[in-house]
Design a protein around this motif. Structure first.
Motif, PDB file in Angstrom:
ATOM      1  N   GLN A  28       4.598  -0.528  -9.334  1.00 66.39           N
ATOM      2  CA  GLN A  28       3.483   0.364  -9.019  1.00 66.39           C
ATOM      3  C   GLN A  28       3.785   1.140  -7.745  1.00 66.39           C
ATOM      4  O   GLN A  28       3.618   0.627  -6.641  1.00 66.39           O
ATOM      5  CB  GLN A  28       2.181  -0.438  -8.837  1.00 66.39           C
ATOM      6  N   PRO A  29       4.261   2.387  -7.860  1.00 66.61           N
ATOM      7  CA  PRO A  29       4.417   3.203  -6.654  1.00 66.61           C
ATOM      8  C   PRO A  29       3.039   3.536  -6.088  1.00 66.61           C
ATOM      9  O   PRO A  29       2.099   3.835  -6.832  1.00 66.61           O
ATOM     10  CB  PRO A  29       5.126   4.467  -7.160  1.00 66.61           C
ATOM     11  N   ILE A  30       2.926   3.503  -4.769  1.00 58.82           N
ATOM     12  CA  ILE A  30       1.654   3.821  -4.121  1.00 58.82           C
ATOM     13  C   ILE A  30       1.944   4.559  -2.824  1.00 58.82           C
ATOM     14  O   ILE A  30       2.859   4.201  -2.081  1.00 58.82           O
ATOM     15  CB  ILE A  30       0.817   2.544  -3.874  1.00 58.82           C
ATOM     16  N   GLY A  31       1.186   5.607  -2.580  1.00 58.95           N
ATOM     17  CA  GLY A  31       1.410   6.404  -1.383  1.00 58.95           C
ATOM     18  C   GLY A  31       0.124   6.794  -0.711  1.00 58.95           C
ATOM     19  O   GLY A  31      -0.750   5.949  -0.488  1.00 58.95           O
ATOM     20  N   GLY A 119       0.358   3.149   6.706  1.00 63.18           N
ATOM     21  CA  GLY A 119      -0.955   2.667   7.101  1.00 63.18           C
ATOM     22  C   GLY A 119      -1.517   1.567   6.245  1.00 63.18           C
ATOM     23  O   GLY A 119      -2.651   1.136   6.485  1.00 63.18           O
ATOM     24  N   GLN A 120      -0.743   1.059   5.255  1.00 66.39           N
ATOM     25  CA  GLN A 120      -1.340   0.071   4.361  1.00 66.39           C
ATOM     26  C   GLN A 120      -0.475  -1.136   3.986  1.00 66.39           C
ATOM     27  O   GLN A 120      -0.888  -1.912   3.109  1.00 66.39           O
ATOM     28  CB  GLN A 120      -1.814   0.761   3.070  1.00 66.39           C
ATOM     29  N   PRO A 121       0.667  -1.398   4.607  1.00 65.77           N
ATOM     30  CA  PRO A 121       1.426  -2.591   4.225  1.00 65.77           C
ATOM     31  C   PRO A 121       0.647  -3.888   4.369  1.00 65.77           C
ATOM     32  O   PRO A 121       0.760  -4.786   3.528  1.00 65.77           O
ATOM     33  CB  PRO A 121       2.636  -2.564   5.170  1.00 65.77           C
ATOM     34  N   SER A 122      -0.144  -4.027   5.435  1.00 70.42           N
ATOM     35  CA  SER A 122      -0.872  -5.280   5.638  1.00 70.42           C
ATOM     36  C   SER A 122      -1.898  -5.493   4.533  1.00 70.42           C
ATOM     37  O   SER A 122      -2.088  -6.627   4.059  1.00 70.42           O
ATOM     38  CB  SER A 122      -1.551  -5.289   7.012  1.00 70.42           C
ATOM     39  N   LEU A 123      -2.555  -4.421   4.084  1.00 62.88           N
ATOM     40  CA  LEU A 123      -3.513  -4.557   2.990  1.00 62.88           C
ATOM     41  C   LEU A 123      -2.821  -4.942   1.691  1.00 62.88           C
ATOM     42  O   LEU A 123      -3.333  -5.753   0.918  1.00 62.88           O
ATOM     43  CB  LEU A 123      -4.276  -3.248   2.796  1.00 62.88           C
ATOM     44  N   LEU A 124      -1.664  -4.369   1.440  1.00 63.14           N
ATOM     45  CA  LEU A 124      -0.943  -4.695   0.220  1.00 63.14           C
ATOM     46  C   LEU A 124      -0.436  -6.130   0.246  1.00 63.14           C
ATOM     47  O   LEU A 124      -0.391  -6.802  -0.792  1.00 63.14           O
ATOM     48  CB  LEU A 124       0.208  -3.716   0.002  1.00 63.14           C
ATOM     49  N   ASP A 125      -0.066  -6.629   1.420  1.00 58.76           N
ATOM     50  CA  ASP A 125       0.312  -8.040   1.532  1.00 58.76           C
ATOM     51  C   ASP A 125      -0.870  -8.942   1.174  1.00 58.76           C
ATOM     52  O   ASP A 125      -0.716  -9.949   0.473  1.00 58.76           O
ATOM     53  CB  ASP A 125       0.786  -8.352   2.948  1.00 58.76           C
ATOM     54  N   SER A 141       5.255  -6.786  -2.308  1.00 61.13           N
ATOM     55  CA  SER A 141       4.959  -5.506  -1.675  1.00 61.13           C
ATOM     56  C   SER A 141       6.177  -5.074  -0.864  1.00 61.13           C
ATOM     57  O   SER A 141       6.627  -5.804   0.018  1.00 61.13           O
ATOM     58  CB  SER A 141       3.738  -5.629  -0.757  1.00 61.13           C
ATOM     59  N   ILE A 142       6.701  -3.896  -1.189  1.00 57.97           N
ATOM     60  CA  ILE A 142       7.918  -3.409  -0.546  1.00 57.97           C
ATOM     61  C   ILE A 142       7.671  -2.023   0.024  1.00 57.97           C
ATOM     62  O   ILE A 142       7.188  -1.122  -0.674  1.00 57.97           O
ATOM     63  CB  ILE A 142       9.097  -3.323  -1.536  1.00 57.97           C
ATOM     64  N   MET A 143       8.014  -1.833   1.291  1.00 54.83           N
ATOM     65  CA  MET A 143       8.049  -0.506   1.885  1.00 54.83           C
ATOM     66  C   MET A 143       9.514  -0.153   2.092  1.00 54.83           C
ATOM     67  O   MET A 143      10.193  -0.743   2.941  1.00 54.83           O
ATOM     68  CB  MET A 143       7.290  -0.471   3.202  1.00 54.83           C
ATOM     69  N   PRO A 144      10.066   0.775   1.305  1.00 57.88           N
ATOM     70  CA  PRO A 144      11.503   1.051   1.381  1.00 57.88           C
ATOM     71  C   PRO A 144      12.001   1.345   2.784  1.00 57.88           C
ATOM     72  O   PRO A 144      13.135   0.979   3.134  1.00 57.88           O
ATOM     73  CB  PRO A 144      11.669   2.264   0.455  1.00 57.88           C
ATOM     74  N   ALA A 145      11.184   1.990   3.608  1.00 61.88           N
ATOM     75  CA  ALA A 145      11.620   2.308   4.970  1.00 61.88           C
ATOM     76  C   ALA A 145      11.912   1.062   5.784  1.00 61.88           C
ATOM     77  O   ALA A 145      12.619   1.130   6.799  1.00 61.88           O
ATOM     78  CB  ALA A 145      10.563   3.147   5.674  1.00 61.88           C
ATOM     79  N   ARG A 146      11.394  -0.086   5.354  1.00 67.47           N
ATOM     80  CA  ARG A 146      11.634  -1.331   6.068  1.00 67.47           C
ATOM     81  C   ARG A 146      12.856  -2.083   5.536  1.00 67.47           C
ATOM     82  O   ARG A 146      13.126  -3.210   5.975  1.00 67.47           O
ATOM     83  CB  ARG A 146      10.397  -2.223   5.995  1.00 67.47           C
ATOM     84  N   LEU A 147      13.575  -1.476   4.594  1.00 69.98           N
ATOM     85  CA  LEU A 147      14.795  -2.107   4.075  1.00 69.98           C
ATOM     86  C   LEU A 147      15.977  -1.919   5.008  1.00 69.98           C
ATOM     87  O   LEU A 147      17.062  -2.414   4.730  1.00 69.98           O
ATOM     88  CB  LEU A 147      15.113  -1.543   2.685  1.00 69.98           C
ATOM     89  N   GLY A 148      15.755  -1.208   6.100  1.00 74.01           N
ATOM     90  CA  GLY A 148      16.798  -1.096   7.120  1.00 74.01           C
ATOM     91  C   GLY A 148      17.542   0.218   7.071  1.00 74.01           C
ATOM     92  O   GLY A 148      17.662   0.862   6.032  1.00 74.01           O
TER      93      GLY A 148
END
Length: 260
Positions: A28-31, A119-125, A141-148
């Motif tokens: 599920q992509p979400i933005g 603005g929403q990683p914590s909510l998705l967790d 829950s994955i935020m690609p920008a946090r993959l390094g």
């Protein structure tokens, strides 16, 4: 024997969907639809989430099926800036729970939220665990920008480059250059790092985060410096993040609870 499949669930018939393996990784992509200054479109976060999901699915060694992108997100920090359309926290949580319930009722066992909005990683967790507890789905829950960042990629220091800065603008130059207006790009939020540098523990985001709104930290909606962005940097980031996201899909497909 055929290889792994990539499908778009909404384009299938109900019989085709029923024929998918229960172990198919449902993505599920979400933005968000929110301001990104004068140079980037409102759809930036949703566009990035969908594009990276599609690229990662194509590279994955496991079966992946992608849901239609949830373009709206929780963007209350940007509310009041023209064009920003924000769900409340309660609405976002409810929508994601309903998606999870529906995925579980369809007989699948894996659900991944690929999130493009900071603005929403914590909510998705939080909602991932809610869905797990209610339905038995294994939810990630994955935020690609946090993959390094790639080790050999030199990114200019743009202070708190959280929003519309060098990295995000470079990504958009790689994915949708026709939507980027570099002639309107300007740095924003300059001095925020200096202000928080006075504190031992307090941070904008981090160990002791401050619940900031956009108007608290920038005059133009930007946190960072997009003027140094380039398509070349964006191409590298898209390639690396798509590859790492594909690897994560593979790990998710093979993961099982309980662990004992």
């Amino acid at each position: 024997m055929s290889g792994p499949s990539v499908t778009f669930l909404a384009e299938l018939s109900t019989n085709d969907a029923a024929a998918l393996s229960p172990e198919t990784v449902i993505v599920q992509p979400i933005g968000a639809i929110e301001q990104h200054g004068a140079h980037l479109p409102l759809v930036t976060d949703a566009l990035v989430a969908e594009a990276l999901s599609r690229r990662a699915a194509a590279r994955s060694a496991v079966d992946v099926s992608i849901l239609p992108t949830l373009s709206y997100g929780r963007s209350i920090e940007h509310r009041g800036w023209a064009g920003t359309i924000s769900m409340s926290s309660e609405t976002l949580l409810a929508v994601c729970r309903d998606v999870g319930r529906s995925v579980a009722a369809s007989g699948f066992t894996k659900l991944v939220f690929v999130n493009g909005h900071g603005g929403q990683p914590s909510l998705l967790d939080v909602v991932a665990r809610d869905i797990r507890a209610e339905t038995g789905l294994q939810v990630f829950s994955i935020m690609p920008a946090r993959l390094g960042m790639p080790e050999d990629l030199v990114v200019p220091d743009d202070e708190y480059g959280y929003h519309g800065g060098h990295v995000e603008t470079s990504i958009m130059l790689a994915l949708a250059p026709e939507l980027v207006r570099m002639e309107c790009a300007e740095a924003g939020g300059i001095g925020v790092a200096r202000e928080f540098g006075r504190f031992q523990h307090l941070t904008l985001e981090g160990v002791v985060p401050s619940a900031w709104l956009t108007d608290d930290v920038t005059h133009n909606g930007i946190l960072g410096d997009p003027t140094t962005a380039s398509r070349e940097v964006g191409d590298v980031l898209v390639d690396v993040w798509s590859t790492r996201l594909a690897e994560a899909f593979g790990e998710i497909a093979g993961f099982r609870y309980p662990l004992y």
